[in-house]
Design a protein around this motif. Structure first.
Motif, PDB file in Angstrom:
ATOM      1  N   UNK A 252      41.218 -17.673   5.877  1.00 24.58           N
ATOM      2  CA  UNK A 252      40.303 -18.344   4.948  1.00 24.58           C
ATOM      3  C   UNK A 252      41.007 -18.650   3.627  1.00 24.58           C
ATOM      4  N   UNK A 253      41.760 -17.674   3.119  1.00 22.65           N
ATOM      5  CA  UNK A 253      42.491 -17.864   1.862  1.00 22.65           C
ATOM      6  C   UNK A 253      43.490 -19.008   1.986  1.00 22.65           C
ATOM      7  N   UNK A 254      44.264 -19.019   3.057  1.00 19.20           N
ATOM      8  CA  UNK A 254      45.287 -20.046   3.245  1.00 19.20           C
ATOM      9  C   UNK A 254      44.675 -21.422   3.459  1.00 19.20           C
ATOM     10  N   UNK A 255      43.579 -21.485   4.200  1.00 17.54           N
ATOM     11  CA  UNK A 255      42.915 -22.779   4.431  1.00 17.54           C
ATOM     12  C   UNK A 255      42.341 -23.363   3.149  1.00 17.54           C
ATOM     13  N   UNK A 256      42.020 -22.499   2.195  1.00 20.59           N
ATOM     14  CA  UNK A 256      41.493 -22.997   0.924  1.00 20.59           C
ATOM     15  C   UNK A 256      42.610 -23.444  -0.019  1.00 20.59           C
ATOM     16  N   UNK A 257      43.853 -23.322   0.438  1.00 19.87           N
ATOM     17  CA  UNK A 257      44.988 -23.767  -0.368  1.00 19.87           C
ATOM     18  C   UNK A 257      45.508 -22.712  -1.319  1.00 19.87           C
TER      19      UNK A 257
END
Length: 88
Positions: free
Chosen positions: A19-24
């Protein structure tokens, strides 16, 4: 990661990181260290993974191209054996 008896990482951690990585956003250093440690544990359990001493130069498949091999082993690119350690 999941399924390893000594893993420091659980499924909730992985979902949170995704989730953190997908949010940039970037992972914290602590999270990244835990992820790398857990990935190392999983990989070391695989029968096709062999430990190597670092530093090592990884060379891909040359498809029998002798002159490409000579180029890779040159001092300008990868270094001459035995001065450089090579893996494939």
């Amino acid at each position: 990661m999941v399924g390893s008896t000594t893993s420091l990482v659980g499924p909730d951690d992985v979902e949170s990181w995704i989730t953190t990585l997908r949010s940039g956003e970037c992972l914290s250093e602590r999270s990244l260290r835990r992820l790398c440690q857990s990935a190392s544990e999983v990989l070391m359990e695989e029968s096709n993974v062999q430990p190597v001493l670092s530093p090592v130069t990884i060379v891909g498949d040359l498809h029998g191209q002798f002159y490409d091999l000579l180029q890779l082993l040159s001092p300008e690119v990868g270094g001459e054996p035995p001065d450089s350690s090579y893996g494939k």
